[in-house]
Write an enzyme that holds these catalytic residues in place. Sequence first.
Site, mmCIF file in Angstrom:
data_model
loop_
_atom_site.group_PDB
_atom_site.id
_atom_site.type_symbol
_atom_site.label_atom_id
_atom_site.label_comp_id
_atom_site.label_asym_id
_atom_site.label_seq_id
_atom_site.Cartn_x
_atom_site.Cartn_y
_atom_site.Cartn_z
ATOM 1 N N SER A 51 8.160 0.650 2.653
ATOM 2 C CA SER A 51 8.425 1.854 1.862
ATOM 3 C C SER A 51 9.627 2.563 2.439
ATOM 4 C CB SER A 51 7.223 2.804 1.885
ATOM 5 O OG SER A 51 7.539 4.051 1.304
ATOM 6 N N TYR A 62 0.247 7.968 5.597
ATOM 7 C CA TYR A 62 0.911 6.903 4.846
ATOM 8 C C TYR A 62 2.234 6.516 5.507
ATOM 9 C CZ TYR A 62 3.220 4.505 0.940
ATOM 10 O OH TYR A 62 3.882 3.599 0.153
#
Length: 685
Positions: free
Chosen positions: A562, A575
């Site tokens: 990500s 996250y």
Amino acid sequence: MPDAQPDDATDVKAALLARSNRLGGDPRNTNYAGGNTSAKGTQRDPVTGGETELMWVKGSGGDLGTLTEQGLAVLRLDRLRALTGVYPGVEREDEMVAAFDYCLHGKGGAAPSIDTAMHGLVDAPHIDHLHPDSGIALACAADGEELTRACFGDRVVWVDWRRPGFQLGLDIAAVKEANPQAIGCVLGGHGITAWGETSQECEANSLRIIQEAERFLAERGRPAPFGPPIAGYGALPAGERQARAAALAPLLRGLVSTDRPQVGHFTDAEPVLDFLARTEHPRLAALGTSCPDHFLRTKVRPMVLDLPPSVEPAEAAARLRELHEEYRAEYAAYYERHADAGSPAMRGADPAIVLVPGVGMFSYGKDKQTARVAGEFYLNAINVMRGAEAVSTYRPIEESEKFRIEYWALEEAKLRRMPAPKPLATRVALVTGAGSGIGRAVAQRLVAEGACVVVADLDGESAATVAKALGGPDKAIAVTVDVTDEEQIAAAFREGVLAFGGVDLVVNNAGISISKPLLETSARDWDLQHDIMARGSFLVSREAARVMTEQAMGGDIVYIVSKNGVFAGPNNIAYSATKADQAHQVRLLAAELGEHGIRVNGVNPDGVVRGSGIFAGGWGAQRAAVYGVPEEKLGEFYAQRTLLKREVLPEHVANAVFALTGGDLTHTTGLHVPVDAGVAAAFLR
């Protein structure tokens, strides 16, 4: 020749296709893509306006069970039969195949096959040429001619072995003319041919020959044609069998891919296990297959492990390596014995079939379907050997004849006409989280580029839906797996290697996200995200490395990381931290696995809203609230903050995975590819 009115040509073709599909749909009648059928009739010639006699015949490369009109070659009978006047003799019969093109009627349709002469020269309106196990058993028996007479009397006539071609067509035509009472013939070392005045009669005669041969073998055959059982060679229990097969599969795939990469297939069908448990299997396996369709798929003989299933796996593996070297040397010697100056180059010396007593059969090919069909053909060969040994002695055609067909100039030309393989042909991928979103898009792209894919997801139903949409078991299989569970991961890889022979491309995509500020993030939130993404990626990569190093074929591991792995965004501690963990796993594993030819790279997406399982699961609403925009506008919001002002979709991430694994970046490892439409704050430094 019955008269068929112009409008009747449609009926002739329809009857031929229906007959072909019925015959080809039953494996007792013929093998996949084996055999051919034809029908003759008349149709108006658009040039002269008069009636012309035509023949519709299954073309080259088609399959009877799925034959359509596009798979038929259409030829003018006057021109086809006129070829007998220019036939230069058996030594130059291959030249006649090119002449078939001058007999074609109209445009379109399939290319005529080598068996076209059989159908055109034999004086019968409808003809079937098939490869039933029962018929080939008689054709490959030492006293096949006498057995054919004993089985059928004078209704079915023996034709000595001859390589398929123009001369065989002349031979069968002469046999039919000399035996007007006959309904068909047994072709030595090959199969059967039947004929009839109508399509219905032809089909009935084909089935009659097949079924009478089956009854003859059953009634006249002796019990245990493969001999008594060998002590200690019986089948392992089912679970143990599957585990042993999964353990051997990566090693075997690596061995048989010495010359070129192969996809594998495994079966532990009872006839295979019984064959390998009996005393005669070494002798019979060494004789090889006979029917041309069989050995073109299976090679002249299989590689057979000569150890009982009770041996330790390490001993079995060591012996398989030795046998593989011996097989390659023997195959090269076979080539040298028979090749001449005009022979095509040797295509590869690795086996297509590997037999392991107590475990089963591994078969290999350029794709899953080819590998599966090769195994089906060897199962046909086992049935043929059983039938021949039950009433006589199995005697396949001579080795020199096998070589003539395997390295036939016409077969070489056929191979060269095949389309170039896709970039990921022979690659086997396992994609986690592939039941939706990015994982599904990645699986779709990989299959489109030629790979076989193991669709892994916690939601087994979604995984099954994706696998079915990708084309089913010859393209993709579904496995249910929780990536936090070591045993489930190991089981997923076992399923993958049993389905396709191994795994050499893994995409770590499974993920979850909970967007909360630090003070609201619980230990459970932290642990859950780290368990699924950081721990899950580690466990999947570890199992992948085990399989890939055993295969010794290199491989690819791709992490879907990500932008958040390098960018500090608000309210996202758990996250982003786990994504940073994954990002560093890429670097660490690239450094460690490079010596095995395994490349490890990452893709850093951002703002993938549409089609994303994570965003649909609540993450979208959470991030929209953080940024103060409506959830339905979140994709547009992400796009506007990028340099390119473009929204990122799952297929864009899939494109990056393909770019990393499709063959052009062969010397790239440890790389992270941003797929974020340009987020300057996330530029790698």
